[in-house]
Design a protein around this motif. Sequence first.
Motif, mmCIF file in Angstrom:
data_model
loop_
_atom_site.group_PDB
_atom_site.id
_atom_site.type_symbol
_atom_site.label_atom_id
_atom_site.label_comp_id
_atom_site.label_asym_id
_atom_site.label_seq_id
_atom_site.Cartn_x
_atom_site.Cartn_y
_atom_site.Cartn_z
ATOM 1 N N GLU A 191 25.225 34.091 51.835
ATOM 2 C CA GLU A 191 25.679 35.297 50.763
ATOM 3 C C GLU A 191 26.207 36.570 51.544
ATOM 4 O OE1 GLU A 191 23.193 37.601 47.289
ATOM 5 O OE2 GLU A 191 23.290 35.556 47.076
ATOM 6 N N GLU A 192 27.172 36.834 50.916
ATOM 7 C CA GLU A 192 28.183 38.171 51.167
ATOM 8 C C GLU A 192 28.052 38.940 49.873
ATOM 9 O OE1 GLU A 192 29.417 39.191 54.133
ATOM 10 O OE2 GLU A 192 28.524 37.414 55.339
ATOM 11 N N ASN A 193 27.957 40.408 49.945
ATOM 12 C CA ASN A 193 28.302 41.264 48.984
ATOM 13 C C ASN A 193 29.805 41.481 49.069
ATOM 14 O OD1 ASN A 193 26.150 41.289 47.522
ATOM 15 N ND2 ASN A 193 25.106 42.513 49.468
ATOM 16 N N VAL A 194 30.709 40.919 48.295
ATOM 17 C CA VAL A 194 31.963 41.258 48.316
ATOM 18 C C VAL A 194 32.355 42.536 47.481
ATOM 19 C CG1 VAL A 194 34.244 40.456 47.795
ATOM 20 C CG2 VAL A 194 32.740 38.896 48.446
ATOM 21 N N LEU A 195 33.159 43.716 48.192
ATOM 22 C CA LEU A 195 33.280 44.994 47.526
ATOM 23 C C LEU A 195 34.327 44.783 46.567
ATOM 24 C CD1 LEU A 195 32.791 47.967 47.446
ATOM 25 C CD2 LEU A 195 34.833 47.988 49.297
ATOM 26 N N VAL A 196 34.062 45.224 45.461
ATOM 27 C CA VAL A 196 34.924 45.062 43.947
ATOM 28 C C VAL A 196 35.584 46.306 43.987
ATOM 29 C CG1 VAL A 196 34.961 45.024 41.701
ATOM 30 C CG2 VAL A 196 33.760 43.531 42.832
ATOM 31 N N GLU A 197 34.822 47.452 44.084
ATOM 32 C CA GLU A 197 35.425 48.936 44.106
ATOM 33 C C GLU A 197 34.248 50.019 44.513
ATOM 34 O OE1 GLU A 197 36.533 50.226 40.293
ATOM 35 O OE2 GLU A 197 35.053 49.537 39.295
ATOM 36 N N GLU A 198 34.715 51.298 44.702
ATOM 37 C CA GLU A 198 33.691 52.032 45.124
ATOM 38 C C GLU A 198 34.212 53.303 44.162
ATOM 39 O OE1 GLU A 198 32.471 53.169 49.273
ATOM 40 O OE2 GLU A 198 33.554 54.769 48.957
ATOM 41 N N GLN A 199 33.004 53.673 43.589
ATOM 42 C CA GLN A 199 33.240 55.033 42.734
ATOM 43 C C GLN A 199 32.354 56.260 43.324
ATOM 44 O OE1 GLN A 199 34.692 54.896 39.899
ATOM 45 N NE2 GLN A 199 34.707 52.845 39.154
ATOM 46 N N ALA A 200 33.117 57.266 42.735
ATOM 47 C CA ALA A 200 32.988 58.466 43.516
ATOM 48 C C ALA A 200 32.295 59.571 42.320
ATOM 49 C CB ALA A 200 33.830 59.198 44.247
ATOM 50 N N VAL A 201 32.192 60.728 42.869
ATOM 51 C CA VAL A 201 31.664 61.836 42.020
ATOM 52 C C VAL A 201 32.514 61.786 40.771
ATOM 53 C CG1 VAL A 201 31.139 64.383 41.660
ATOM 54 C CG2 VAL A 201 30.504 63.207 43.821
ATOM 55 N N GLY A 202 31.658 61.982 39.453
ATOM 56 C CA GLY A 202 32.414 62.044 38.077
ATOM 57 C C GLY A 202 32.506 60.794 37.387
ATOM 58 N N ASN A 251 35.527 57.059 25.866
ATOM 59 C CA ASN A 251 35.413 56.973 27.469
ATOM 60 C C ASN A 251 34.875 55.937 28.172
ATOM 61 O OD1 ASN A 251 36.510 59.937 27.215
ATOM 62 N ND2 ASN A 251 34.594 60.907 27.396
ATOM 63 N N LEU A 252 33.895 55.332 27.493
ATOM 64 C CA LEU A 252 33.396 54.040 27.992
ATOM 65 C C LEU A 252 34.379 53.105 28.037
ATOM 66 C CD1 LEU A 252 30.800 52.497 28.934
ATOM 67 C CD2 LEU A 252 30.315 51.954 26.734
ATOM 68 N N ALA A 253 35.103 52.944 26.854
ATOM 69 C CA ALA A 253 36.347 51.848 26.584
ATOM 70 C C ALA A 253 37.303 52.016 27.713
ATOM 71 C CB ALA A 253 36.748 51.962 25.269
ATOM 72 N N SER A 254 37.557 53.196 28.136
ATOM 73 C CA SER A 254 38.383 53.473 29.320
ATOM 74 C C SER A 254 38.204 53.042 30.443
ATOM 75 C CB SER A 254 38.729 55.129 29.219
ATOM 76 O OG SER A 254 39.657 55.375 28.174
ATOM 77 N N ALA A 255 36.653 53.396 31.039
ATOM 78 C CA ALA A 255 36.155 52.908 32.088
ATOM 79 C C ALA A 255 36.306 51.184 32.071
ATOM 80 C CB ALA A 255 34.726 53.455 32.160
ATOM 81 N N ILE A 256 35.682 50.583 31.025
ATOM 82 C CA ILE A 256 35.995 49.218 30.853
ATOM 83 C C ILE A 256 37.132 48.658 31.155
ATOM 84 C CG2 ILE A 256 35.460 47.204 29.424
ATOM 85 C CD1 ILE A 256 33.190 48.935 28.309
ATOM 86 N N ALA A 257 38.238 49.438 30.667
ATOM 87 C CA ALA A 257 39.527 48.778 30.764
ATOM 88 C C ALA A 257 40.217 48.731 32.103
ATOM 89 C CB ALA A 257 40.456 49.621 29.836
ATOM 90 N N ARG A 258 39.743 49.955 32.892
ATOM 91 C CA ARG A 258 40.150 50.087 34.275
ATOM 92 C C ARG A 258 39.577 48.943 34.948
ATOM 93 N NH1 ARG A 258 39.325 55.355 33.028
ATOM 94 N NH2 ARG A 258 37.146 55.521 34.030
ATOM 95 N N ARG A 259 38.167 48.561 35.066
ATOM 96 C CA ARG A 259 37.565 47.606 35.407
ATOM 97 C C ARG A 259 38.386 46.272 35.292
ATOM 98 N NH1 ARG A 259 32.360 46.982 36.522
ATOM 99 N NH2 ARG A 259 32.529 49.040 37.485
ATOM 100 N N LEU A 260 38.662 45.933 33.966
ATOM 101 C CA LEU A 260 39.327 44.723 33.530
ATOM 102 C C LEU A 260 40.594 44.723 34.222
ATOM 103 C CD1 LEU A 260 38.419 44.596 29.856
ATOM 104 C CD2 LEU A 260 37.559 42.923 31.614
ATOM 105 N N GLN A 261 41.295 46.001 34.312
ATOM 106 C CA GLN A 261 42.651 45.714 35.207
ATOM 107 C C GLN A 261 42.449 45.522 36.524
ATOM 108 O OE1 GLN A 261 44.238 49.815 34.093
ATOM 109 N NE2 GLN A 261 45.424 49.013 32.522
ATOM 110 N N LEU A 262 41.453 46.011 37.105
ATOM 111 C CA LEU A 262 41.098 45.665 38.640
ATOM 112 C C LEU A 262 40.811 44.258 38.713
ATOM 113 C CD1 LEU A 262 40.255 46.559 41.594
ATOM 114 C CD2 LEU A 262 38.084 46.995 40.488
#
Length: 154
Positions: free
Chosen positions: A63-74, A125-136
């Motif tokens: 098992e490996e933890n594959v990086l999807v993304e890193e989120q920073a301050v804010g 704002n939540l919908a925007s965050a979800i949309a960015r993840r879906l695009q990723l």
Amino acid sequence: MINLELLQGLDDDEAGRVLALGERITLAPGEILFCLGDSAGSVYLITRGCIRLTLPMQVRGREENVLVEEQAVGHVVGWSALTPLHRFTLTATAPLETEVVALDRDVLDAYFAAHPETGQVVAFNLASAIARRLQLFQAMWVREVQRMVESRCA
């Protein structure tokens, strides 16, 4: 005040009231905030440090933890708390000392019921965050499909 993506569009007083509903948590380097499949009872706003979001996968028999993304301050992580099925879809780990504000789903639901204008702003704002993840994830999927097609054509 830190510009928090989940609270954008709220005036400072209202953003402060929402933040006051939460609990500040400090994570040590390497500490796991939540794991894939865990019940999601809180959403987290990063106020210091960063969070690595990974997807556990079997790679060559381990098992490996594959990086999807890193989120920073804010940024917001753990938004699965605010969306049905209320299960985390990734694992979140602090690679360095990190502080988050944990906002309990039930507390937020009650607050938004009493303050629907705030709930509407946060939902957008939540919908925007979800949309960015879906695009990723779409970009990752397209790259993988391209690799498969290219290997078949070679």
